[in-house]
Write a protein that holds these residues in place. Structure first.
Motif, PDB file in Angstrom:
ATOM      1  N   LEU A   9       0.549  -1.082  -0.177  1.00 10.14           N
ATOM      2  CA  LEU A   9      -0.053   0.067  -0.160  1.00 10.14           C
ATOM      3  C   LEU A   9       0.936   1.270  -0.058  1.00 10.14           C
ATOM      4  O   LEU A   9       0.231   2.318  -0.549  1.00 10.14           O
ATOM      5  N   ARG A  10       2.067   1.317   0.638  1.00  8.44           N
ATOM      6  CA  ARG A  10       2.776   2.564   0.896  1.00  8.44           C
ATOM      7  C   ARG A  10       4.348   2.390   0.466  1.00  8.44           C
ATOM      8  O   ARG A  10       5.044   3.085   1.271  1.00  8.44           O
ATOM      9  N   GLY A  11       4.635   1.233  -0.412  1.00 11.05           N
ATOM     10  CA  GLY A  11       5.834   0.982  -0.727  1.00 11.05           C
ATOM     11  C   GLY A  11       6.201   0.716  -2.177  1.00 11.05           C
ATOM     12  O   GLY A  11       5.958   1.105  -3.085  1.00 11.05           O
ATOM     13  N   CYS A  12       6.470  -0.717  -2.192  1.00  9.36           N
ATOM     14  CA  CYS A  12       6.981  -1.368  -3.418  1.00  9.36           C
ATOM     15  C   CYS A  12       6.049  -1.131  -4.605  1.00  9.36           C
ATOM     16  O   CYS A  12       6.302  -0.633  -5.526  1.00  9.36           O
ATOM     17  N   VAL A  13       4.796  -1.404  -4.029  1.00  9.83           N
ATOM     18  CA  VAL A  13       3.708  -1.474  -5.505  1.00  9.83           C
ATOM     19  C   VAL A  13       3.624  -0.123  -5.751  1.00  9.83           C
ATOM     20  O   VAL A  13       3.495   0.232  -7.056  1.00  9.83           O
ATOM     21  N   PRO A  14       3.159   0.914  -5.125  1.00  5.59           N
ATOM     22  CA  PRO A  14       2.688   2.239  -5.540  1.00  5.59           C
ATOM     23  C   PRO A  14       3.957   2.917  -6.054  1.00  5.59           C
ATOM     24  O   PRO A  14       4.064   3.594  -7.061  1.00  5.59           O
ATOM     25  N   LYS A  15       5.092   2.644  -5.516  1.00  2.00           N
ATOM     26  CA  LYS A  15       6.379   3.365  -5.900  1.00  2.00           C
ATOM     27  C   LYS A  15       6.609   2.881  -7.374  1.00  2.00           C
ATOM     28  O   LYS A  15       6.931   3.506  -8.283  1.00  2.00           O
ATOM     29  N   LEU A  48       4.606   1.965  -9.913  1.00  2.75           N
ATOM     30  CA  LEU A  48       3.539   2.393 -10.777  1.00  2.75           C
ATOM     31  C   LEU A  48       4.116   3.877 -10.931  1.00  2.75           C
ATOM     32  O   LEU A  48       3.813   4.300 -12.149  1.00  2.75           O
ATOM     33  N   LEU A  49       4.683   4.416 -10.019  1.00  5.47           N
ATOM     34  CA  LEU A  49       5.025   5.993 -10.370  1.00  5.47           C
ATOM     35  C   LEU A  49       6.316   5.839 -10.939  1.00  5.47           C
ATOM     36  O   LEU A  49       6.684   6.742 -12.025  1.00  5.47           O
ATOM     37  N   VAL A  50       7.184   4.679 -10.870  1.00  6.17           N
ATOM     38  CA  VAL A  50       8.353   4.503 -11.795  1.00  6.17           C
ATOM     39  C   VAL A  50       7.937   4.548 -13.029  1.00  6.17           C
ATOM     40  O   VAL A  50       8.508   5.070 -14.118  1.00  6.17           O
ATOM     41  N   TYR A  51       6.878   3.596 -13.108  1.00  7.84           N
ATOM     42  CA  TYR A  51       6.615   3.455 -14.868  1.00  7.84           C
ATOM     43  C   TYR A  51       5.938   4.631 -15.136  1.00  7.84           C
ATOM     44  O   TYR A  51       6.279   4.861 -16.540  1.00  7.84           O
ATOM     45  N   ALA A  52       5.315   5.474 -14.532  1.00  7.81           N
ATOM     46  CA  ALA A  52       4.777   6.685 -14.997  1.00  7.81           C
ATOM     47  C   ALA A  52       5.938   7.566 -15.404  1.00  7.81           C
ATOM     48  O   ALA A  52       6.064   8.328 -16.309  1.00  7.81           O
ATOM     49  N   SER A  53       6.882   7.415 -14.705  1.00  5.76           N
ATOM     50  CA  SER A  53       8.074   8.631 -14.745  1.00  5.76           C
ATOM     51  C   SER A  53       8.916   8.214 -16.030  1.00  5.76           C
ATOM     52  O   SER A  53       9.622   9.247 -16.641  1.00  5.76           O
ATOM     53  N   LYS A  54       8.980   6.975 -16.259  1.00  2.16           N
ATOM     54  CA  LYS A  54      10.027   6.467 -17.385  1.00  2.16           C
ATOM     55  C   LYS A  54       9.631   6.993 -18.911  1.00  2.16           C
ATOM     56  O   LYS A  54      10.548   6.847 -19.736  1.00  2.16           O
ATOM     57  N   TYR A  55       8.271   7.123 -18.987  1.00  5.61           N
ATOM     58  CA  TYR A  55       7.694   7.602 -20.318  1.00  5.61           C
ATOM     59  C   TYR A  55       8.432   8.812 -20.646  1.00  5.61           C
ATOM     60  O   TYR A  55       8.736   9.099 -21.876  1.00  5.61           O
ATOM     61  N   ALA A  56       8.546   9.843 -19.810  1.00  2.24           N
ATOM     62  CA  ALA A  56       9.172  11.124 -20.526  1.00  2.24           C
ATOM     63  C   ALA A  56      10.605  10.836 -20.977  1.00  2.24           C
ATOM     64  O   ALA A  56      10.993  11.410 -21.927  1.00  2.24           O
ATOM     65  N   TRP A  92      -1.503  14.594 -13.313  1.00  4.50           N
ATOM     66  CA  TRP A  92      -0.880  13.872 -12.103  1.00  4.50           C
ATOM     67  C   TRP A  92      -2.495  13.097 -11.489  1.00  4.50           C
ATOM     68  O   TRP A  92      -2.230  12.112 -10.830  1.00  4.50           O
ATOM     69  N   ASN A  93      -3.446  13.926 -11.706  1.00  5.14           N
ATOM     70  CA  ASN A  93      -4.763  13.370 -10.839  1.00  5.14           C
ATOM     71  C   ASN A  93      -5.196  11.847 -11.595  1.00  5.14           C
ATOM     72  O   ASN A  93      -5.701  11.075 -10.954  1.00  5.14           O
ATOM     73  N   THR A  94      -4.907  11.695 -12.819  1.00  2.78           N
ATOM     74  CA  THR A  94      -5.146  10.418 -13.313  1.00  2.78           C
ATOM     75  C   THR A  94      -4.473   9.487 -12.863  1.00  2.78           C
ATOM     76  O   THR A  94      -4.755   8.135 -12.463  1.00  2.78           O
ATOM     77  N   LEU A  95      -2.869   9.529 -12.838  1.00  2.00           N
ATOM     78  CA  LEU A  95      -2.020   8.697 -12.050  1.00  2.00           C
ATOM     79  C   LEU A  95      -2.526   8.441 -10.991  1.00  2.00           C
ATOM     80  O   LEU A  95      -2.638   7.122 -10.461  1.00  2.00           O
ATOM     81  N   MET A  96      -2.832   9.179  -9.997  1.00  2.00           N
ATOM     82  CA  MET A  96      -3.001   8.818  -8.462  1.00  2.00           C
ATOM     83  C   MET A  96      -4.299   8.264  -8.549  1.00  2.00           C
ATOM     84  O   MET A  96      -4.671   7.253  -7.643  1.00  2.00           O
ATOM     85  N   ALA A  97      -5.421   8.636  -9.414  1.00  2.31           N
ATOM     86  CA  ALA A  97      -6.671   7.841  -9.236  1.00  2.31           C
ATOM     87  C   ALA A  97      -6.618   6.490  -9.653  1.00  2.31           C
ATOM     88  O   ALA A  97      -7.148   5.464  -9.140  1.00  2.31           O
ATOM     89  N   HIS A  98      -5.763   6.132 -10.721  1.00  3.37           N
ATOM     90  CA  HIS A  98      -5.511   4.602 -11.078  1.00  3.37           C
ATOM     91  C   HIS A  98      -4.565   3.841 -10.082  1.00  3.37           C
ATOM     92  O   HIS A  98      -4.580   2.557 -10.021  1.00  3.37           O
ATOM     93  N   LYS A  99      -3.525   4.678  -9.533  1.00  2.00           N
ATOM     94  CA  LYS A  99      -2.866   4.074  -8.552  1.00  2.00           C
ATOM     95  C   LYS A  99      -3.548   3.425  -7.408  1.00  2.00           C
ATOM     96  O   LYS A  99      -3.663   2.518  -6.617  1.00  2.00           O
ATOM     97  N   ASN A 100      -4.354   4.501  -6.967  1.00  2.00           N
ATOM     98  CA  ASN A 100      -5.294   4.103  -5.641  1.00  2.00           C
ATOM     99  C   ASN A 100      -6.411   2.954  -6.133  1.00  2.00           C
ATOM    100  O   ASN A 100      -6.637   2.155  -5.236  1.00  2.00           O
ATOM    101  N   ALA A 101      -6.734   3.007  -6.980  1.00  2.00           N
ATOM    102  CA  ALA A 101      -7.739   1.823  -7.432  1.00  2.00           C
ATOM    103  C   ALA A 101      -7.018   0.678  -7.546  1.00  2.00           C
ATOM    104  O   ALA A 101      -7.654  -0.598  -7.113  1.00  2.00           O
ATOM    105  N   GLU A 102      -5.822   0.490  -8.068  1.00  2.00           N
ATOM    106  CA  GLU A 102      -5.102  -0.639  -7.864  1.00  2.00           C
ATOM    107  C   GLU A 102      -4.922  -0.857  -6.383  1.00  2.00           C
ATOM    108  O   GLU A 102      -4.759  -2.105  -6.014  1.00  2.00           O
TER     109      GLU A 102
END
Length: 427
Positions: free
Chosen positions: A132-138, A140-148, A169-179
């Motif tokens: 919930l607050r470590g490996c998994v959400p992190k 997901l954010l890593v995947y989002a950042s590497k597209y740049a 950013w809001n789309t990323l947070m919403a999908h992350k929280n749904a996961e």
């Protein structure tokens, strides 16, 4: 610690039904941890044959078998408990220990705080830090950042686009929280399928065999503490303006300019995430180099490559205060000066065991100076009926280690197989 360990009593059979079952079966039989049913025994063997076919028993194993024999012969008065095992904390270690114990035939309950993306004294969630607050959400954010970086590199392979890609950013947070909601539901399902009773609320130990969950008392032959750790922010002036890794994974808006205090891999992971998402990133470290304890060539290469990506490192700087300006921006004062204009200041300066308000001090459970629970080689505390696994013991704070410790504990308590956690491959 050695003196305390020598006085510990060993695990006992946990209920009349289990005692009856063990009388009919050999002292040990194969059982798959993934199975929720007790297997049919192979050709019965006597206790004498069983013992003679194995290597000499350890002192801990002999005490375990002797205690069990005394209990079966009525030498110890029986006591009814609501559960054989009551686990406080449904993270990686607690879920593994509880599920395996239930598969081994024990009656098990787990208590956990209500779900939240950010942990607190009143919120947590089934799944724990990693999920919930470590490996998994992190990740997901890593995947989002590497597209740049991939967008930038694509031009060299012939890709053309008229405008720069925009990130929402809001789309990323919403999908992350749904996961995260999906995953915590899966963990609940796993516990339910194993026959584990899940109780939502904050657990506090009242006595060696009783847990209070929001005013309701539950008795248990064994109590397991697996509440993990929490991020640590140093107590400096203005620390109330800082965020930790929990909050950094669930910000309402993307940081425009962020100061990250710390030179470990958590700090650098977040630096890479926010840099990829086009934040202005500054990293403040007390040492000359990042990643203390890692290979020297790796330390140099990582810092060089991150600098080339635009991350600015402030070496040999220790934070002294955070100052909030009238416009809401933050300044970070260090031993070398002050850097202004930050939208966020994040501390990635380690974690502390989450042992506050569990009732441990009044029971005499021994703890270290940083609040970690001291345990022996079988994960037993100084109180014989209370056990602890995972980051709360501050041994090796990794998810696979917590899983391994939880599995070993279940074997020790409920499969008549005293098992020490094996750290050889996690050093």
């Amino acid at each position: 610690m050695a003196a305390a360990a020598s006085s510990l009593t060993t695990p006992k059979l946990t209920s009349p039904s289990l005692q009856s079952l063990y009388r009919k079966l050999p002292l040990s039989f194969p059982l798959s941890p993934s199975s929720s049913f007790l297997p049919l025994p192979k050709t019965p063997t006597t206790t004498t044959t069983f013992l003679s076919s194995r290597r000499p028993l350890s002192h801990h194993q002999r005490r375990h078998l002797t205690t069990r024999a005394e209990a079966e012969n009525g030498a110890e008065p029986s006591r009814h408990y609501d559960f054989d095992l009551f686990t406080i904390g449904a993270g990686s270690g607690g879920v593994r220990a509880s599920r395996f114990a239930a598969n081994f035939g024990a009656s098990v309950a787990v208590c956990e705080l209500p779900f939240s993306t950010i942990s607190s004294e009143t919120t947590g969630g089934v799944g724990g830090t990693c999920v919930l607050r470590g490996c998994v959400p992190k990740k997901l954010l890593v995947y989002a950042s590497k597209y740049a970086h991939e967008f930038d590199e694509s031009r060299g392979f012939g890709w053309k686009y008229d405008s720069e890609p925009l990130h929402d950013w809001n789309t990323l947070m919403a999908h992350k929280n749904a996961e995260l909601q999906r995953l915590t539901g899966i963990y609940k399902h796993i516990l339910n399928n194993a026959g584990v009773t899940l109780i939502e609320g904050r657990g506090k130990i009242v006595d060696p065999h009783t847990v209070d969950v929001d005013g309701k008392l539950y008795s248990a032959r064994h109590i397991l503490i697996s509440v993990g750790g929490r991020p640590f922010i140093p107590d400096i002036p203005g620390s109330e303006y800082a965020i930790d890794s929990d909050a950094a994974l669930d910000l309402p808006s993307k940081p425009e300019k962020i100061a990250i205090v710390g030179g470990g891999y958590i700090a650098l992971e977040f630096a890479g995430i926010f840099n990829g998402l086009k934040s202005d990133v500054h990293v403040f470290i007390r040492q000359k180099k990042v990643l203390r304890g890692f290979d020297e060539e790796i330390r140099d290469f990582v810092a060089e490559q991150m600098s080339l990506r635009g991350i600015e490192f402030h070496t040999e700087e220790s934070p002294q205060a955070i100052i909030k300006s009238a416009d809401g921006s933050l300044s970070l004062k260090t031993n070398k000066g002050t850097v202004e204009g930050f939208s966020h200041v994040m501390f990635a300066t380690g974690r502390r065991p989450n042992t506050k308000n569990l009732g441990l001090e009044s029971l005499g459970v021994k703890m270290t100076n940083n609040g970690a629970i001291e345990v022996d080689e079988y994960s037993c505390t100084s109180v014989p009926s209370i056990w602890a696994v995972g980051d709360v013991t501050d041994r090796i704070n990794l998810t696979p280690v917590a899983l391994m410790e939880g599995g070993a504990l279940a074997k020790t308590l409920f499969q008549n197989e005293p098992t020490k956690p094996d750290y050889r491959y996690h050093q």
